[in-house]
Design a protein around this motif. Structure first.
Motif, PDB file in Angstrom:
ATOM      1  N   HIS A 102      42.778   1.155 -12.901  1.00 51.86           N
ATOM      2  CA  HIS A 102      42.766   2.381 -11.884  1.00 51.86           C
ATOM      3  C   HIS A 102      44.394   2.851 -11.954  1.00 51.86           C
ATOM      4  O   HIS A 102      45.484   2.060 -11.665  1.00 51.86           O
ATOM      5  CB  HIS A 102      42.207   1.959 -10.810  1.00 51.86           C
ATOM      6  N   TRP A 181      36.113  10.399 -11.587  1.00 45.27           N
ATOM      7  CA  TRP A 181      35.683  10.518 -10.397  1.00 45.27           C
ATOM      8  C   TRP A 181      36.188  11.182  -9.354  1.00 45.27           C
ATOM      9  O   TRP A 181      37.437  10.999  -9.138  1.00 45.27           O
ATOM     10  CB  TRP A 181      35.104   9.029  -9.548  1.00 45.27           C
ATOM     11  N   GLU A 221      31.531  10.712 -13.312  1.00 41.65           N
ATOM     12  CA  GLU A 221      30.990   9.691 -12.349  1.00 41.65           C
ATOM     13  C   GLU A 221      30.419  10.730 -11.154  1.00 41.65           C
ATOM     14  O   GLU A 221      31.368  11.088 -10.447  1.00 41.65           O
ATOM     15  CB  GLU A 221      31.957   8.772 -11.792  1.00 41.65           C
ATOM     16  N   LYS A 223      28.496  11.199  -7.495  1.00 39.07           N
ATOM     17  CA  LYS A 223      28.409  10.581  -5.969  1.00 39.07           C
ATOM     18  C   LYS A 223      27.831  11.444  -4.962  1.00 39.07           C
ATOM     19  O   LYS A 223      28.232  12.602  -4.914  1.00 39.07           O
ATOM     20  CB  LYS A 223      29.931  10.024  -5.732  1.00 39.07           C
ATOM     21  N   ASP A 256      27.261   5.076 -11.183  1.00 41.36           N
ATOM     22  CA  ASP A 256      27.495   3.978 -10.132  1.00 41.36           C
ATOM     23  C   ASP A 256      26.307   3.878  -9.381  1.00 41.36           C
ATOM     24  O   ASP A 256      25.928   4.712  -8.657  1.00 41.36           O
ATOM     25  CB  ASP A 256      28.874   4.619  -9.491  1.00 41.36           C
ATOM     26  N   HIS A 259      26.012   5.120  -6.003  1.00 44.16           N
ATOM     27  CA  HIS A 259      26.334   6.626  -5.739  1.00 44.16           C
ATOM     28  C   HIS A 259      24.988   7.381  -5.474  1.00 44.16           C
ATOM     29  O   HIS A 259      24.964   8.743  -5.867  1.00 44.16           O
ATOM     30  CB  HIS A 259      27.260   7.385  -6.806  1.00 44.16           C
ATOM     31  N   HIS A 283      28.682   1.711 -13.399  1.00 38.31           N
ATOM     32  CA  HIS A 283      29.422   0.923 -12.467  1.00 38.31           C
ATOM     33  C   HIS A 283      28.443  -0.041 -11.797  1.00 38.31           C
ATOM     34  O   HIS A 283      27.762   0.732 -10.799  1.00 38.31           O
ATOM     35  CB  HIS A 283      30.101   1.755 -11.453  1.00 38.31           C
ATOM     36  N   ASP A 291      27.468   3.611  -0.297  1.00 38.78           N
ATOM     37  CA  ASP A 291      28.154   2.945  -1.459  1.00 38.78           C
ATOM     38  C   ASP A 291      28.761   1.884  -1.011  1.00 38.78           C
ATOM     39  O   ASP A 291      29.956   1.794  -0.824  1.00 38.78           O
ATOM     40  CB  ASP A 291      29.058   4.296  -1.950  1.00 38.78           C
ATOM     41  N   ASP A 329      31.943  -2.518 -10.337  1.00 34.88           N
ATOM     42  CA  ASP A 329      32.679  -1.588  -9.492  1.00 34.88           C
ATOM     43  C   ASP A 329      32.245  -1.972  -7.989  1.00 34.88           C
ATOM     44  O   ASP A 329      31.463  -1.590  -7.689  1.00 34.88           O
ATOM     45  CB  ASP A 329      32.534  -0.139  -9.645  1.00 34.88           C
TER      46      ASP A 329
HETATM   47  C1  LRH Z   1      34.126   6.060  -5.962  1.00 35.05           C
HETATM   48  C2  LRH Z   1      34.283   4.821  -7.011  1.00 35.05           C
HETATM   49  C3  LRH Z   1      34.904   5.229  -8.207  1.00 35.05           C
HETATM   50  C4  LRH Z   1      36.269   4.572  -8.105  1.00 35.05           C
HETATM   51  C5  LRH Z   1      36.543   4.087  -6.969  1.00 35.05           C
HETATM   52  C6  LRH Z   1      37.307   2.936  -6.814  1.00 35.05           C
HETATM   53  O1  LRH Z   1      33.244   5.582  -4.889  1.00 35.05           O
HETATM   54  O2  LRH Z   1      32.859   4.187  -7.315  1.00 35.05           O
HETATM   55  O3  LRH Z   1      34.375   4.826  -9.538  1.00 35.05           O
HETATM   56  O4  LRH Z   1      37.320   5.440  -8.570  1.00 35.05           O
HETATM   57  O5  LRH Z   1      35.029   3.805  -6.681  1.00 35.05           O
END
Ligand code: LRH
Ligand code: MN
Length: 432
Positions: A102, A181, A221, A223, A256, A259, A283, A291, A329
């Motif tokens: 990240h 995201w 991604e 959400k 994810d 999400h 994820h 979440d 994740d």
């Molecule tokens: C946003 C998320 C995304 C990441 C973060 C750590 O909720 O899932 O994938 O960037 O968490």
């Protein structure tokens, strides 16, 4: 340079001698049972050994919420110590050879050196994750009111440049994809014009897409909400799918699990994205309400199985371009992150192996003959088959631990790291 304590293979092998017990017997009797249904346990074990899921670099440190974070002893203080812990997880479970970084949380001063450090631990880098949901010290323009969709083109340009910077760093690290995201959205009705915001998202994403090397992918991604609590620009799979199609072949959708609104049928979304050729990756985690980023398979293991049922069905029916990226994740607020990540990786291997136990011919017949109970029974038979001997021996036969958590705890790794890594004054709120 202080020596870094590591769990060595001999210790794992020695612990396996203790843990082995009746595992071989259980494996053989499971093999006999599966053999009666023409299922070859050695093929399944090979499938289990081939399964890989990427670790989130942000998941090896203790996670938190807006209320509090309770860092534990021996917290990794930088990306090198995070990779050390990822290397330890790989040694014990053997299914996590990739790490997803990240940026800027893990921005390496020297990407080439970091790549070498990772390779020395049999690790490589999966998707790069950009971050335009926080303002960094010295950042010119704020993302308070959005990033790729912000009304100010200067902010959008700043966010585009950050994503391109992630691609450039990823190229040196050997990564082949970027996950985008964005938190863009509003807390009040009227705050965001949904159509204009989506147009700006696509305009910005086209600029990022142009910077992708030919052999790269960009994962979108979606959400439903958080940190925006009224509207979110990329709020669901439909919007993500539309954008991925608009952008081009290198753009695909990332699911994810946390999400979505409660009770959303995620395995149906997976089946759709497979059919539309736009399933980019996952994820994996679990959730009870929002979440929650809880450990995969810890709350809804049957949902996880049903998702892998769709993935294995696509794999076995050779759906074109089907090669989704699997990543975890999660946020580990009350457990040792290493233990949670090991067990979560194993839960994915379990669901994957169980999905291979589904009698797909019988399932299709039950579906075509409108026999719902038989269809469910066929899935439940696979889901209720205890494949622990396969998952454990699959690890052991490639040098991993039969009981990863027991081996990890008896190694004293965390205590040793606590001695090596004098505690830093870490932020006591927030997810990382
Ligand atoms: C946003 C998320 C995304 C990441 C973060 C750590 O909720 O899932 O994938 O960037 O968490
Ligand atoms: Mn995620």
């Amino acid at each position: 340079m202080a020596t870094r304590f590591e769990i060595d293979d001999a210790f794992i092998a020695e612990r396996n001698q203790v843990a082995k017990g009746f595992l071989e017997d259980d494996y053989d009797s499971l093999g006999d049972k599966l053999g009666r249904n023409n299922v070859n346990i050695r093929d399944l074990t090979a499938k289990a050994q081939a399964f890989q899921v990427a670790l989130p670099s942000w998941g090896v440190g203790t996670g938190g919420t807006r209320f509090a974070r309770f860092p534990g002893p021996g917290e990794p203080r930088n990306i090198y110590e995070k990779l050390e812990d990822c290397g330890t997880i790989l040694k014990l479970v053997r299914s996590t050879s990739a790490v997803s970084l990240h940026i800027p949380w893990d921005k390496p001063e020297d990407p080439a050196e970091l790549r070498k450090f990772a390779r020395e631990r049999a690790l490589h880098f999966d998707a790069m994750n950009s971050n335009t949901f926080q303002d960094q010290p010295g950042q010119k323009l704020s993302y308070k009111f959005g990033s790729l969709t912000h009304p100010d083109s200067g902010v959008r340009q700043q966010a585009v440049e950050h994503n391109i910077e992630c691609i450039e760093t990823g190229k040196i690290l050997g990564s082949k994809s970027l996950t985008v995201w964005i938190a863009d959205g509003g807390n009040f009705p009227g705050q965001i014009d949904p159509r204009r915001a989506l147009e700006r998202y696509l305009e910005s994403m086209h600029a990022i897409y142009k910077a992708l090397p030919d052999d790269w992918n960009v994962f979108l991604e979606h959400k439903l909400y958080e940190p925006s609590f009224y509207s979110t620009v990329i709020n669901d799979w439909g919007t993500s799918y539309y954008c991925a199609r608009e952008l081009g072949a290198k753009a695909r959708c990332l699911v994810d699990l946390g999400h979505h609104a409660p009770n959303v049928n995620i395995e149906m979304i997976v089946a759709r994205l497979i059919q539309f050729g736009k399933l980019g990756g996952f994820h994996f985690n679990d959730s009870k309400y929002g979440d929650d980023d809880l450990d995969a398979g810890s709350i809804k293991p049957f949902q996880l199985f049903l998702i892998f049922n769709e993935l294995v069905d696509a794999e076995l029916s050779a759906v074109p371009h089907f090669d989704p990226c699997y990543m975890l994740d999660q946020s580990h607020n009350v457990t040792d992150p290493i233990e949670s990540l090991m067990l979560s990786a194993n839960e994915l291997v379990r669901a994957y192996v169980q999905a291979h136990l589904v009698d797909r011919q019988a399932l299709t017949e039950a579906q075509e003959e409108c026999d719902p109970l038989m269809a469910l029974a066929i899935l439940k038979k696979a889901f209720t088959t205890d494949v622990t001997p396969i998952v454990a021996l699959a690890r052991e036969r490639v040098g991993g631990a039969i009981d990863p958590v027991a081996t990890y705890r008896s190694s004293g790794y965390r205590k040793r790291k606590a001695a090596e890594r004098e505690a830093v004054r870490a932020s006591l709120t927030g997810i990382v």
